[in-house]
Design a protein around this motif. Structure first.
Motif, PDB file in Angstrom:
ATOM      1  N   GLU A 130      28.222   9.215  -7.127  1.00 49.80           N
ATOM      2  CA  GLU A 130      27.333   8.633  -8.199  1.00 49.80           C
ATOM      3  C   GLU A 130      28.258   8.282  -9.510  1.00 49.80           C
ATOM      4  OE1 GLU A 130      23.687   9.809  -9.036  1.00 49.80           O
ATOM      5  OE2 GLU A 130      22.722   9.278  -7.285  1.00 49.80           O
ATOM      6  N   ASP A 131      28.295   6.938  -9.629  1.00 45.20           N
ATOM      7  CA  ASP A 131      28.784   6.367 -10.943  1.00 45.20           C
ATOM      8  C   ASP A 131      27.875   6.668 -12.122  1.00 45.20           C
ATOM      9  OD1 ASP A 131      28.526   3.974 -13.066  1.00 45.20           O
ATOM     10  OD2 ASP A 131      30.415   3.991 -12.445  1.00 45.20           O
ATOM     11  N   TRP A 132      28.823   7.089 -13.394  1.00 41.58           N
ATOM     12  CA  TRP A 132      27.890   7.706 -14.512  1.00 41.58           C
ATOM     13  C   TRP A 132      26.736   6.882 -14.944  1.00 41.58           C
ATOM     14  CZ3 TRP A 132      27.242   5.102 -18.996  1.00 41.58           C
ATOM     15  CH2 TRP A 132      28.205   3.876 -19.262  1.00 41.58           C
ATOM     16  N   ARG A 133      26.940   5.470 -14.835  1.00 40.69           N
ATOM     17  CA  ARG A 133      25.823   4.606 -15.146  1.00 40.69           C
ATOM     18  C   ARG A 133      24.576   4.888 -14.010  1.00 40.69           C
ATOM     19  NH1 ARG A 133      30.467   2.266 -14.577  1.00 40.69           N
ATOM     20  NH2 ARG A 133      31.485   1.132 -16.454  1.00 40.69           N
ATOM     21  N   LEU A 134      24.668   4.957 -12.951  1.00 41.47           N
ATOM     22  CA  LEU A 134      23.766   5.193 -12.068  1.00 41.47           C
ATOM     23  C   LEU A 134      22.916   6.590 -12.127  1.00 41.47           C
ATOM     24  CD1 LEU A 134      24.997   4.388  -8.176  1.00 41.47           C
ATOM     25  CD2 LEU A 134      23.089   3.287  -9.700  1.00 41.47           C
ATOM     26  N   ILE A 135      23.721   7.687 -12.668  1.00 40.97           N
ATOM     27  CA  ILE A 135      23.284   8.959 -13.310  1.00 40.97           C
ATOM     28  C   ILE A 135      22.356   8.798 -14.459  1.00 40.97           C
ATOM     29  CG2 ILE A 135      23.653  11.156 -14.142  1.00 40.97           C
ATOM     30  CD1 ILE A 135      26.291  11.023 -12.509  1.00 40.97           C
ATOM     31  N   GLU A 136      22.729   7.598 -15.397  1.00 44.36           N
ATOM     32  CA  GLU A 136      21.946   7.565 -16.781  1.00 44.36           C
ATOM     33  C   GLU A 136      20.763   6.726 -15.962  1.00 44.36           C
ATOM     34  OE1 GLU A 136      22.160   8.324 -19.965  1.00 44.36           O
ATOM     35  OE2 GLU A 136      23.520   9.678 -19.249  1.00 44.36           O
ATOM     36  N   GLN A 137      20.873   5.975 -15.062  1.00 46.88           N
ATOM     37  CA  GLN A 137      19.607   4.855 -14.828  1.00 46.88           C
ATOM     38  C   GLN A 137      18.688   5.874 -14.107  1.00 46.88           C
ATOM     39  OE1 GLN A 137      21.354   1.769 -12.698  1.00 46.88           O
ATOM     40  NE2 GLN A 137      22.395   0.862 -14.569  1.00 46.88           N
ATOM     41  N   ARG A 138      19.180   6.717 -13.431  1.00 50.96           N
ATOM     42  CA  ARG A 138      18.290   7.496 -12.598  1.00 50.96           C
ATOM     43  C   ARG A 138      17.403   8.516 -13.678  1.00 50.96           C
ATOM     44  NH1 ARG A 138      18.206  10.444  -7.415  1.00 50.96           N
ATOM     45  NH2 ARG A 138      20.299   9.546  -6.898  1.00 50.96           N
ATOM     46  N   GLN A 168       0.894  -1.043  -0.061  1.00 50.64           N
ATOM     47  CA  GLN A 168       0.129   0.004  -0.040  1.00 50.64           C
ATOM     48  C   GLN A 168       0.810   1.383  -0.149  1.00 50.64           C
ATOM     49  OE1 GLN A 168      -2.377  -0.616   3.610  1.00 50.64           O
ATOM     50  NE2 GLN A 168      -3.911  -1.731   2.568  1.00 50.64           N
ATOM     51  N   SER A 169       2.169   1.114   0.550  1.00 49.37           N
ATOM     52  CA  SER A 169       2.990   2.550   0.653  1.00 49.37           C
ATOM     53  C   SER A 169       4.448   1.708   0.421  1.00 49.37           C
ATOM     54  CB  SER A 169       2.876   2.889   2.137  1.00 49.37           C
ATOM     55  OG  SER A 169       3.625   3.910   2.264  1.00 49.37           O
ATOM     56  N   ARG A 170       5.350   2.580  -0.195  1.00 51.92           N
ATOM     57  CA  ARG A 170       6.479   1.898  -0.380  1.00 51.92           C
ATOM     58  C   ARG A 170       7.553   3.225  -0.570  1.00 51.92           C
ATOM     59  NH1 ARG A 170       3.816   0.634  -4.806  1.00 51.92           N
ATOM     60  NH2 ARG A 170       3.936  -1.491  -4.548  1.00 51.92           N
ATOM     61  N   PRO A 171       8.728   2.700  -0.230  1.00 46.74           N
ATOM     62  CA  PRO A 171       9.857   3.970  -0.296  1.00 46.74           C
ATOM     63  C   PRO A 171       9.889   4.422  -1.699  1.00 46.74           C
ATOM     64  CG  PRO A 171      10.719   2.134   0.817  1.00 46.74           C
ATOM     65  CD  PRO A 171       9.538   1.691   0.440  1.00 46.74           C
ATOM     66  N   SER A 172      10.417   5.662  -1.853  1.00 46.31           N
ATOM     67  CA  SER A 172      10.462   6.347  -3.061  1.00 46.31           C
ATOM     68  C   SER A 172      11.404   5.438  -3.892  1.00 46.31           C
ATOM     69  CB  SER A 172      10.956   7.811  -2.897  1.00 46.31           C
ATOM     70  OG  SER A 172      11.241   8.189  -4.252  1.00 46.31           O
ATOM     71  N   VAL A 173      11.034   5.444  -5.353  1.00 45.31           N
ATOM     72  CA  VAL A 173      11.939   4.713  -6.162  1.00 45.31           C
ATOM     73  C   VAL A 173      13.411   5.148  -6.301  1.00 45.31           C
ATOM     74  CG1 VAL A 173      12.290   4.196  -8.793  1.00 45.31           C
ATOM     75  CG2 VAL A 173      10.049   4.081  -7.604  1.00 45.31           C
ATOM     76  N   LYS A 174      13.409   6.752  -6.009  1.00 35.46           N
ATOM     77  CA  LYS A 174      14.880   7.186  -6.217  1.00 35.46           C
ATOM     78  C   LYS A 174      15.627   6.821  -5.039  1.00 35.46           C
ATOM     79  CE  LYS A 174      13.823  11.363  -3.445  1.00 35.46           C
ATOM     80  NZ  LYS A 174      13.598  12.825  -3.163  1.00 35.46           N
ATOM     81  N   THR A 175      15.137   6.216  -4.039  1.00 40.89           N
ATOM     82  CA  THR A 175      16.170   5.749  -3.006  1.00 40.89           C
ATOM     83  C   THR A 175      16.913   4.453  -3.412  1.00 40.89           C
ATOM     84  OG1 THR A 175      14.542   4.234  -1.890  1.00 40.89           O
ATOM     85  CG2 THR A 175      14.538   6.487  -1.228  1.00 40.89           C
ATOM     86  N   MET A 176      16.566   4.083  -4.496  1.00 40.81           N
ATOM     87  CA  MET A 176      17.484   2.716  -4.955  1.00 40.81           C
ATOM     88  C   MET A 176      18.817   3.256  -5.465  1.00 40.81           C
ATOM     89  SD  MET A 176      15.549   1.150  -8.262  1.00 40.81           S
ATOM     90  CE  MET A 176      15.154   1.948  -9.677  1.00 40.81           C
ATOM     91  N   PHE A 177      18.732   4.521  -5.906  1.00 40.74           N
ATOM     92  CA  PHE A 177      20.115   5.054  -6.503  1.00 40.74           C
ATOM     93  C   PHE A 177      20.922   5.685  -5.320  1.00 40.74           C
ATOM     94  CE2 PHE A 177      16.798   5.247  -9.818  1.00 40.74           C
ATOM     95  CZ  PHE A 177      17.439   4.559 -10.700  1.00 40.74           C
ATOM     96  N   GLU A 178      20.283   5.616  -4.068  1.00 43.43           N
ATOM     97  CA  GLU A 178      21.223   6.529  -3.113  1.00 43.43           C
ATOM     98  C   GLU A 178      22.062   5.370  -2.017  1.00 43.43           C
ATOM     99  OE1 GLU A 178      17.503   9.794  -3.197  1.00 43.43           O
ATOM    100  OE2 GLU A 178      18.317   8.356  -1.387  1.00 43.43           O
ATOM    101  N   GLU A 179      22.797   5.916  -1.463  1.00 42.35           N
ATOM    102  CA  GLU A 179      23.579   5.285  -0.362  1.00 42.35           C
ATOM    103  C   GLU A 179      24.250   3.976  -0.675  1.00 42.35           C
ATOM    104  OE1 GLU A 179      20.538   4.805   2.608  1.00 42.35           O
ATOM    105  OE2 GLU A 179      20.780   6.980   3.270  1.00 42.35           O
ATOM    106  N   VAL A 180      24.802   4.024  -1.982  1.00 44.24           N
ATOM    107  CA  VAL A 180      25.452   2.734  -2.535  1.00 44.24           C
ATOM    108  C   VAL A 180      26.743   3.197  -2.769  1.00 44.24           C
ATOM    109  CG1 VAL A 180      25.884   1.204  -4.312  1.00 44.24           C
ATOM    110  CG2 VAL A 180      23.600   1.924  -3.645  1.00 44.24           C
ATOM    111  N   TYR A 181      27.265   4.290  -3.350  1.00 41.96           N
ATOM    112  CA  TYR A 181      28.526   4.814  -3.738  1.00 41.96           C
ATOM    113  C   TYR A 181      28.668   6.269  -2.993  1.00 41.96           C
ATOM    114  CZ  TYR A 181      28.709   1.015  -7.284  1.00 41.96           C
ATOM    115  OH  TYR A 181      28.780  -0.037  -7.793  1.00 41.96           O
TER     116      TYR A 181
END
Length: 303
Positions: free
Chosen positions: A290-298, A274-287
């Protein structure tokens, strides 16, 4: 994943150590968080993986993580937390501070190589760590004898590594407290690691998907000779004149109300799906950067 019958272990040990020390728990040490005042609603948010899940949907339900409360992320792979605890303790010693680590492992997971690797490092490097074996008699559906519990005690496994070992009634809050305090003083004064076997009983199913009647007698928990840890502590305090049956009833009523209020707070945010974390959080707190690939995927996702 319940801790019914094992409450004295996490609560007593959590009260001995400070939040700056790091605990490496299994999924039955919820009492460590609760005793330290971690919000119940936050625990429920993580279970539901809703928009306020502090781990942002990156972990299975009940696998909590709270660095500020001295609670290292729970691992679903059994045994991995023990060498992690030893490594964290070694790092603490190298830095010259007085923080120590404490870990918990079940009786079945003592058959894992990680457990024995951890004992080796803890012994050789005199790591300031407390290594607990919670012998609650049952792994998922395997009696502790399958892991060698009938041949010797789990505490005895420490002897071959030159580590001191204690075997404690895990349903006696004060015994757990005393043993942990002794081990904590050893670790804090650079005398090395201690192994504690906490002899207890898993009163509830292994998980909500488990049916323990398929592998053990239905009345086994009721006939467990060491009794219930909460009931034993209650009776002890009543005899001392520090507590009463009326106070116990009131305390239990208050606890139930706290859980229900936390449940309503969490469910108002949303339950699973019914409720979930924002999709953008899957790009955060990994590196860190940010790697250029993550920037492109975001950019492709539009967040």
């Amino acid at each position: 994943m319940k801790c019914t019958g094992e409450e004295a272990i996490a609560v007593a040990q959590g009260m001995i150590l400070s939040r700056e020390d790091m605990g490496f728990p299994t999924y039955r040490q919820q009492g460590l968080l609760i005793a330290r005042g971690y919000p119940l609603a936050t625990m429920m948010n993580q279970i539901y993986s809703n928009a306020e899940d502090p781990i942002k949907g990156r972990q299975l339900p009940i696998m909590y993580s709270a660095k500020d409360y001295g609670f290292f992320t729970i691992s679903g792979n059994l045994g991995t937390q023990v060498p992690q605890a030893v490594g964290w303790a070694m790092a603490s010693a190298y830095k010259g501070d007085d923080k120590i680590a404490i870990s918990w492992i079940g009786d079945g997971a003592t058959a894992e190589g990680d457990f024995h690797n951890a004992l080796t490092f803890a012994s050789v490097y005199r790591a300031p760590v407390i290594l607990n074996v919670v012998n609650n008699q049952w792994a998922i559906s395997s009696f502790m004898g399958i892991a060698g519990g009938l041949d010797t005690t789990f505490a005895a496994k420490a002897i071959g590594y030159g580590l001191p070992a204690l075997r404690v009634d895990g349903n006696d809050f004060l015994a757990v407290w005393a043993a942990t305090q002794w081990a904590e003083e050893r670790a804090r004064t650079n005398q090395g690691a201690t192994v504690i076997e906490l002899f207890t009983y898993r009163g509830a199913p292994h998980s909500t998907s488990d049916d323990p009647s398929r592998y053990r007698p239905g009345d086994e928990a009721e006939k467990w000779p060491l009794g219930d840890p909460i009931e034993r502590l209650k009776q002890h305090l009543i005899v001392l004149g520090e507590w009463s049956d009326d106070q116990q009833v009131e305390a239990e009523k208050d606890a139930v109300e706290q859980v229900r209020a936390a449940g309503k707070e969490s469910e108002a945010i949303g339950t699973l799906g019914q409720s979930r974390p924002s999709v953008k959080t899957m790009f955060e707190e990994v590196y860190a950067t940010e790697d250029w690939r993550l920037i492109e995927q975001r950019r492709e996702v539009g967040v």
